[in-house]
Design a protein around this motif. Structure first.
Motif, PDB file in Angstrom:
ATOM      1  N   VAL A 101     -47.056  76.813 -90.341  1.00  0.00           N
ATOM      2  CA  VAL A 101     -46.029  77.121 -91.254  1.00  0.00           C
ATOM      3  C   VAL A 101     -46.222  78.255 -91.910  1.00  0.00           C
ATOM      4  O   VAL A 101     -45.160  78.912 -92.235  1.00  0.00           O
ATOM      5  CB  VAL A 101     -45.339  75.832 -91.664  1.00  0.00           C
ATOM      6  N   TYR A 102     -47.429  78.199 -92.650  1.00  0.00           N
ATOM      7  CA  TYR A 102     -47.609  79.306 -93.538  1.00  0.00           C
ATOM      8  C   TYR A 102     -48.757  80.497 -93.192  1.00  0.00           C
ATOM      9  O   TYR A 102     -48.540  81.672 -93.229  1.00  0.00           O
ATOM     10  CB  TYR A 102     -48.046  78.724 -94.892  1.00  0.00           C
ATOM     11  N   GLY A 139     -44.890  64.809-101.584  1.00  0.00           N
ATOM     12  CA  GLY A 139     -44.259  66.389-101.669  1.00  0.00           C
ATOM     13  C   GLY A 139     -43.953  66.423-102.975  1.00  0.00           C
ATOM     14  O   GLY A 139     -44.151  67.634-103.526  1.00  0.00           O
ATOM     15  N   ALA A 144     -50.020  71.616 -90.314  1.00  0.00           N
ATOM     16  CA  ALA A 144     -48.685  72.324 -91.036  1.00  0.00           C
ATOM     17  C   ALA A 144     -48.980  73.515 -91.894  1.00  0.00           C
ATOM     18  O   ALA A 144     -48.073  74.444 -91.618  1.00  0.00           O
ATOM     19  CB  ALA A 144     -47.939  71.184 -91.725  1.00  0.00           C
ATOM     20  N   GLN A 176     -49.786  77.655-101.890  1.00  0.00           N
ATOM     21  CA  GLN A 176     -49.762  76.799-100.761  1.00  0.00           C
ATOM     22  C   GLN A 176     -50.878  75.922-100.425  1.00  0.00           C
ATOM     23  O   GLN A 176     -50.875  74.748 -99.825  1.00  0.00           O
ATOM     24  CB  GLN A 176     -49.319  77.671 -99.412  1.00  0.00           C
ATOM     25  N   TRP A 205     -50.588  71.779-100.020  1.00  0.00           N
ATOM     26  CA  TRP A 205     -50.943  70.926 -98.832  1.00  0.00           C
ATOM     27  C   TRP A 205     -52.284  70.076 -99.010  1.00  0.00           C
ATOM     28  O   TRP A 205     -52.349  69.092 -98.530  1.00  0.00           O
ATOM     29  CB  TRP A 205     -51.021  72.010 -97.843  1.00  0.00           C
ATOM     30  N   ILE A 215     -40.613  66.232 -93.866  1.00  0.00           N
ATOM     31  CA  ILE A 215     -41.011  66.710 -92.141  1.00  0.00           C
ATOM     32  C   ILE A 215     -42.459  66.481 -91.869  1.00  0.00           C
ATOM     33  O   ILE A 215     -42.472  65.767 -90.771  1.00  0.00           O
ATOM     34  CB  ILE A 215     -40.652  68.162 -92.244  1.00  0.00           C
ATOM     35  N   ALA A 216     -43.307  66.475 -92.890  1.00  0.00           N
ATOM     36  CA  ALA A 216     -44.785  66.349 -92.429  1.00  0.00           C
ATOM     37  C   ALA A 216     -45.028  64.933 -92.203  1.00  0.00           C
ATOM     38  O   ALA A 216     -45.892  64.341 -91.261  1.00  0.00           O
ATOM     39  CB  ALA A 216     -45.564  66.930 -93.517  1.00  0.00           C
ATOM     40  N   LEU A 250     -40.721  69.676 -97.200  1.00  0.00           N
ATOM     41  CA  LEU A 250     -41.895  69.708 -96.347  1.00  0.00           C
ATOM     42  C   LEU A 250     -42.876  68.424 -96.254  1.00  0.00           C
ATOM     43  O   LEU A 250     -43.108  68.164 -95.359  1.00  0.00           O
ATOM     44  CB  LEU A 250     -42.858  70.904 -96.840  1.00  0.00           C
ATOM     45  N   TYR A 293     -38.969  72.490-102.155  1.00  0.00           N
ATOM     46  CA  TYR A 293     -39.686  72.906-101.164  1.00  0.00           C
ATOM     47  C   TYR A 293     -40.785  71.835-100.944  1.00  0.00           C
ATOM     48  O   TYR A 293     -40.916  71.557 -99.513  1.00  0.00           O
ATOM     49  CB  TYR A 293     -40.465  74.192-101.489  1.00  0.00           C
TER      50      TYR A 293
END
Length: 273
Positions: A128-129, A17, A124, A232, A236, A96-97, A93, A89
Motif C-alpha cells: 500500500v505504501y 489503528g 500492507a 508510515q 504499521w 481493513i488490515a 487502515l 487514516y
C-alpha cells in the motif's frame, strides 16, 4: 471463522489503528512538520520574488495584489487537522488490515495470531505504501505543478492498485507452488515474480517529472520524504504489535475451547468403537 470473531477482530483492528495513529501523529508533528514549514517558506519566498518582479515590470503605479485568506490557519492545520487526518487514516487502515488478517490466519502457514498480524502489517506496508512510494515519492505541499496534480494523483493510486493486486497474486502463486517446490522455494519464486512484475510496472508507468519545481532545495525534499516514510513505518509497526496482542487475547481462549472439545470427543469416539 465465525462472524462474531471477525467482528471482534475488526473492532480490535480499528482500536489498534487508532493507537498506531497517535504514535504516527507524534512522529508527523515532530519530524514531518519542520520540512513542511520549510517548503511553505520556500513557496512564499518564490511568490514574493515573482510579485516583486511583476510589480517592477508594470511600474510603480501597479496596485498590489490582495492575498487570499486561508480558510484554515497553518497552526490548526499542523495540529488538529494533522491529528484528524492521521487518526482517521489509522482507524481505516486498521479495520481493513484486520479483515485481511482474518482471511490470512491459518492460510499462509502455521503462524499464530501475533506472527500473522506482523506478516499482514508488513505486507500492507509494502504494497500500500512502500512500492508506490518508490515509484512516486511523496512531495511537500505546493512544490509541484498545480496543472498536473490530477494526473499525478491518478498515477499514484494506480500504482497502489497494481501493487496490491501483484501482492495478492504473489500470495496465491506461492500457495499453489508450495506442494511442488516446498514452502521456502515457493516463497522465493513468488517473491521474485512480484519483484519482476513490479519492475515492469515501474518501467512502463510514466514518471512525475514535474512533481517538484526546479530549484527546490534537495535537502529539504529529502527530509520531507524521510519523514513521510518514518510516519508510515511507525504506524504499521505499532499496529502490528498492538493488534497482535489484542488478536492473541481474543483468539487464544476460543482455540483452547476448540482443543478441549476435540479432546473430549476422542474418548467418546473410542468408546463407540
Amino acid at each position: 471463522m465465525y462472524a462474531s470473531t471477525v467482528r471482534g477482530l475488526l473492532v480490535r483492528g480499528m482500536l489498534a489503528g487508532l493507537i498506531a495513529g497517535l504514535f504516527a501523529f507524534a512522529v508527523a508533528y515532530v519530524v514531518g512538520e519542520p520540512p513542511v514549514n520549510g517548503s511553505i517558506a520556500v513557496e512564499e519566498a518564490q511568490a514574493a520574488q515573482d510579485a516583486a518582479g511583476a510589480h517592477a515590470g508594470h511600474g510603480a503605479e501597479a496596485a498590489p495584489e490582495e492575498e487570499e485568506e486561508e480558510l484554515v490557519s497553518r497552526p490548526v492545520q499542523s495540529t488538529a487537522g494533522l491529528a484528524t487526518g492521521v487518526l482517521v487514516y489509522g482507524v481505516a487502515l486498521g479495520g481493513i488490515a484486520s479483515l485481511a488478517f482474518s482471511f490470512a490466519l491459518g492460510r499462509v502457514g502455521r503462524f499464530g495470531p501475533r506472527a500473522t498480524a506482523a506478516l499482514t502489517a508488513g505486507a500492507a506496508f509494502a504494497t500500500v505504501y512502500l512500492v508506490p512510494f518508490l515509484k512516486y515519492p511523496a512531495t511537500p505541499p505546493a512544490v509541484g505543478n498545480p496543472d498536473t496534480i490530477g494526473q499525478r494523483t491518478t498515477l499514484f493510486f494506480l500504482m497502489i492498485l497494481l501493487s496490491v493486486l501483484l501482492g495478492v497474486g504473489a500470495v496465491i502463486a506461492g500457495r499453489r507452488l508450495a506442494p511442488r517446490l516446498g514452502n521456502w522455494n515457493a516463497t522465493l519464486a513468488a517473491g521474485g515474480g512480484f519483484l519482476v512484475a513490479t519492475g515492469l510496472a515501474f518501467a512502463f508507468l510514466p514518471d512525475n517529472d514535474d512533481a517538484v519545481k526546479p530549484g527546490f532545495p534537495a535537502a529539504l525534499l529529502w527530509e520531507f520524504r524521510v519523514a513521510s516514510l518514518a510516519v508510515q513505518v511507525v504506524l504499521w509497526v505499532v499496529f502490528a504489535i498492538v493488534f497482535g496482542v489484542l488478536a492473541q487475547r481474543l483468539l487464544a481462549p476460543r482455540a483452547a475451547e476448540t482443543d478441549e472439545a476435540r479432546a473430549g470427543a476422542q474418548p467418546r469416539t473410542a468408546a463407540l468403537g
